[in-house]
Design an enzyme around this catalytic site. Structure first.
Site, PDB file in Angstrom:
ATOM      1  NE  ARG A 126      -3.981   0.452   2.662  1.00 17.39           N
ATOM      2  CZ  ARG A 126      -3.885  -0.789   3.515  1.00 17.39           C
ATOM      3  NH1 ARG A 126      -3.103  -0.893   4.487  1.00 17.39           N
ATOM      4  NH2 ARG A 126      -4.805  -1.533   3.354  1.00 17.39           N
ATOM      5  CB  VAL A 184      -8.409   0.135  -5.171  1.00 16.59           C
ATOM      6  CG1 VAL A 184      -9.471  -0.073  -6.448  1.00 16.59           C
ATOM      7  CG2 VAL A 184      -7.035   0.859  -5.828  1.00 16.59           C
ATOM      8  CD  GLU A 185      -3.341  -1.867  -2.931  1.00 21.80           C
ATOM      9  OE1 GLU A 185      -2.414  -1.330  -2.226  1.00 21.80           O
ATOM     10  OE2 GLU A 185      -2.791  -2.425  -4.154  1.00 21.80           O
ATOM     11  N   GLY A 186      -8.447  -0.409  -0.080  1.00 19.77           N
ATOM     12  CA  GLY A 186      -8.924   0.130   1.211  1.00 19.77           C
ATOM     13  C   GLY A 186      -9.567   1.481   0.573  1.00 19.77           C
TER      14      GLY A 186
END
Length: 757
Positions: free
Chosen positions: A331, A453-455
């Site tokens: 991330r 995305v990715e949280g």
């Protein structure tokens, strides 16, 4: 005096005589703590224990060791990494026509797919022993940023195999057999991977995924085999439509206890060839404004052998920990790299365009309204690059800082969006007309993808940064949580008693020190440097101490409700985030040798950080559940009031001057921006026009002076130049140079038009 001595003596006895302390303080607090203890799900517990605490812990505890930060090695690319950027990356970008990819083909051309595979673009993180490049986090980030400045669709295609996915999971957790088979095939492009985590009913709450696997025995390749019957439905999976191997996250159940005593084993990750019977791939989504491969995958009652679990049978049920640990690192690289690309492209192109584009006879960058937006672009880009470098440096040192990478992902993508908004405003009509010469439109449309995305950013800010950071970064809370959760009450109380004493001392020290810092406005705090940066170190240390106090009080008063007071906890997360980005900016300034050319950028970024910190604190105090406590905290942290202000207008002109002039700092802040050398490349046209205008400054001055003296009649720019040449004010050679510049300038501000659509 005697009464005071008695009171102090009693307090000391209560605090330091264990039996009395346990009875009167520890036991009641222990019971209260258990009553307010927020219930932690298994996935939350896994997340709490994943990753490492790094500089975020220093900032959260109120005692940042600035010298330790400044002593960190300056991040640097290796010769091999730089050579790859200079050669393979440069070749790739020269092959790329983003307008054709997005607007016409909706896919990368076959020659680019082949080049990505054969040159190792999908193996940046795979070890050399398996044929990968084993590049650093800094190199990974740099490569993705440069590519993104040319084509966001291409950047996403490159970054996904090098982020959370089969390659990373295999490298960290795979069995030797899995590594030996799959990693060389991923490294040389024989296999194209995707990783399926998100589904229709599970996005940021990945722990609630409904996709399931049932441990069973079935016939496989002619033999009765222990395995898993899988059913899944996933969406938003990048590379799924073209993947040859599918990484899959699901919940594993063992109703017949074939693996042991436990029925519900938890989230598990497996690796499945997409050619395996029952695996469905191929249908595509169409991500807004982009054309990377993204789509769905499904399977119903698909049987796989048990050893297809990543890590083998022993890793059944350990998938969530694997995902969180890998995500905490990934991330901090890929998506922040897209934010950095927005800054580098926006700063380079806007500085040039603001000089080239004229209104009322002046470059638009001379107008204060435009300078206000340009200052934001330049100031945020300085901080984007600083944050990118510090975060990747931490990852390259072996850290897996979950909170820091959440901060980096959230704020760098949001800052990238802010930069693009200002860039679009300044470019105006040039930016909104799509076509081959528009170098902004696709990125503007695509940056919201990085934010979701990715949280998703909303949940990252409101739940993760402070929600997870309050437990992980605090020196004692995690130990207290573990003590309170101990099923043996006596052991739990013993452990809690020892930690509580330390916690009380820590909290008392923070309260009194924060008040002292506030009363003296931080002037007596030591700083590791002198000069322009010293006052910022002092104020950031002061705000770090204030955060420590407010976090402790919030957790004490609100307990488990703090997790549900998302807007309140998000504001404390904002304070921590701004402290981190300000730290990165100071480190970047120091690594650059503290040049005077950086002063305006440094001050703009840090003044903005302090202002945002002040606003976050004000919102926290005003909305605290107990208004009295909120006001007490406000007077404790800001006894004379909150006086941080937004950056001064005077900084804007200085920043704009750097952005509109060739120079070392302009190059340093835009070195990730692709500049094409082909005749019709739009970024190359802008850059050549920018250079030509600077080469004609003296000619322009001669013409203007002649107009003012009455030697040349005022008219259009081309009429005045021609008249100046005719009158001998400028030479014919200078006139031809001016004409070449004006041709380039007109080409730079031109927009695409079409005979028909």
């Amino acid at each position: 005096m005697g009464i005071l001595i008695v009171i102090i003596s009693c307090l000391l006895i209560v605090l330091f005589y264990s039996p009395i302390r346990r009875q009167w303080i520890s036991e009641p607090v222990f019971k209260y703590f258990k009553s307010i203890l927020p219930p932690l799900s298994a996935t939350e517990q896994e997340a709490m224990n994943a990753g490492t605490v790094w500089w975020d812990g220093e900032l959260f505890r109120g005692k940042p060791d600035w010298q330790a930060l400044l002593n960190m090695p300056k991040p640097k690319l290796t010769e091999q990494e730089q050579a790859f950027i200079d050669n393979q990356v440069a070749t790739l970008l020269a092959m790329t026509d983003d307008y054709k990819i997005v607007q016409q083909d909706k896919d990368l051309p076959e020659e680019i797919w082949q080049y990505l595979k054969q040159e190792g673009f999908f193996s940046l993180i795979i070890g050399k022993e398996y044929g990968g490049l084993a590049f650093s986090a800094l190199a990974n980030s740099t490569i993705v940023s440069i590519i993104a400045s040319r084509s966001l669709s291409l950047a996403v295609t490159v970054m996904v195999p090098n982020s959370l996915g089969p390659g990373e999971l295999l490298s960290h957790y795979g069995t030797q057999e899995q590594k030996s088979y799959w990693l060389p095939r991923l490294a040389d492009g024989r296999e194209v991977p995707c990783f399926a985590l998100t589904g229709p009913e599970s996005g940021s709450d990945a722990g609630s995924i409904p996709d399931k696997g049932i441990v069973c025995e079935q016939m496989f390749e002619g033999e009765m085999t222990l395995g898993i019957s899988l059913t899944w439905d996933k969406r938003y999976i990048t590379l799924a439509p073209v993947a040859s191997v599918l990484g899959l996250a699901f919940k594993l159940h063992d109703p017949d206890a074939l693996l042991g005593q436990q029925s519900d084993l938890g989230i598990t990750c497996a690796l499945i060839p997409t050619s395996h019977p029952g695996v469905i791939i191929g249908r595509r989504h169409l991500p807004m404004g982009l054309a990377f491969q993204n789509g769905t995958t499904q399977g119903k009652d698909v049987f796989i052998p048990i050893d297809w679990i990543i890590g083998g049978q022993s890793y059944a049920g350990k998938g969530w920990r694997m995902l969180v640990e890998c995500l905490s690192a990934g991330r901090g690289i890929s998506l922040p790299a897209l934010g950095a690309a927005c800054g580098h492209l926006g700063t380079r192109m806007t500085g040039a365009y603001a000089l080239v584009r004229k209104q009322f006879g002046l470059s638009v960058g001379k107008f204060e309204g435009v300078q206000d937006a340009m200052a934001r672009i330049g100031g945020l880009t300085y901080q984007l690059e600083a944050t990118r470098r510090l975060t990747t440096a931490a990852l390259d040192l072996g850290e897996k800082p979950a909170i820091v990478t959440a901060i980096t992902k959230y704020h760098m993508t949001e800052m990238g969006r802010t930069v693009l908004n200002d860039v679009m405003d300044i470019h105006a009509g040039k930016a909104i007309q799509m076509g081959p010469t528009n170098y902004l439109g696709q990125m503007y449309l695509g940056i919201p993808i990085a934010i979701t995305v990715e949280g998703a950013n909303i949940l990252t800010r409101s739940l993760m940064i402070f929600g997870q950071g309050a437990t992980r970064c605090h020196p004692y809370v995690l130990q207290e949580l573990e003590a309170a959760a101990n099923p043996n009450a006596a052991e739990g109380l013993d452990a809690f008693d020892q930690v509580l004493l330390k916690h009380l001392g820590y909290a008392s020290s923070n309260i009194f020190t924060s008040l002292a810092y506030g009363l003296t406005a931080g002037r007596l705090i030591s700083a590791p440097t002198h000069g322009v940066s010293a006052p910022y170190y002092r104020q950031l240390t002061r705000m770090s101490r204030g955060l420590a106090v407010c976090a402790d009080i919030a957790m004490l008063v609100l307990g488990g409700n703090l997790k549900r007071r998302e807007m309140l906890s998000a504001r404390l997360g904002d304070v921590l985030s701004q402290l981190y980005m300000a730290s990165a900016t100071l480190k970047f300034f120091q690594d650059r040798g503290c040049p005077e050319s950086d002063y305006a950028f440094l001050r703009y970024a840090l003044d903005n950080n302090l202002y945002q910190i002040g606003q976050a604190f004000e919102g926290f105090f005003a909305n605290f559940s107990n208004p009295v406590i909120g006001q007490v905290l406000k007077r404790l942290v800001f006894p004379w009031g909150m006086y941080y202000t937004q950056p001064k207008d005077s900084l804007a002109a200085d920043i704009c001057q750097v952005m509109m002039q060739p120079g070392e700092l302009r190059d340093a802040l835009t070195h990730l921006c692709y500049i094409g050398d082909k005749e019709q490349d739009p970024t190359g046209i802008i850059e050549r026009s920018f250079d030509a205008m600077h080469q004609c400054v003296n000619i322009e001055q001669l013409i203007v002076a002649a107009v003012q003296a009455g030697e040349v009649v005022k008219g259009s720019a081309s009429e005045m130049a021609a008249s100046a040449a005719k009158q001998g004010v400028i030479s014919q050679e200078q006139y031809h140079q001016w004409q070449s510049m004006d041709t380039l300038r007109k080409q730079a501000i031109a927009v695409d038009d079409f005979a028909s659509l």
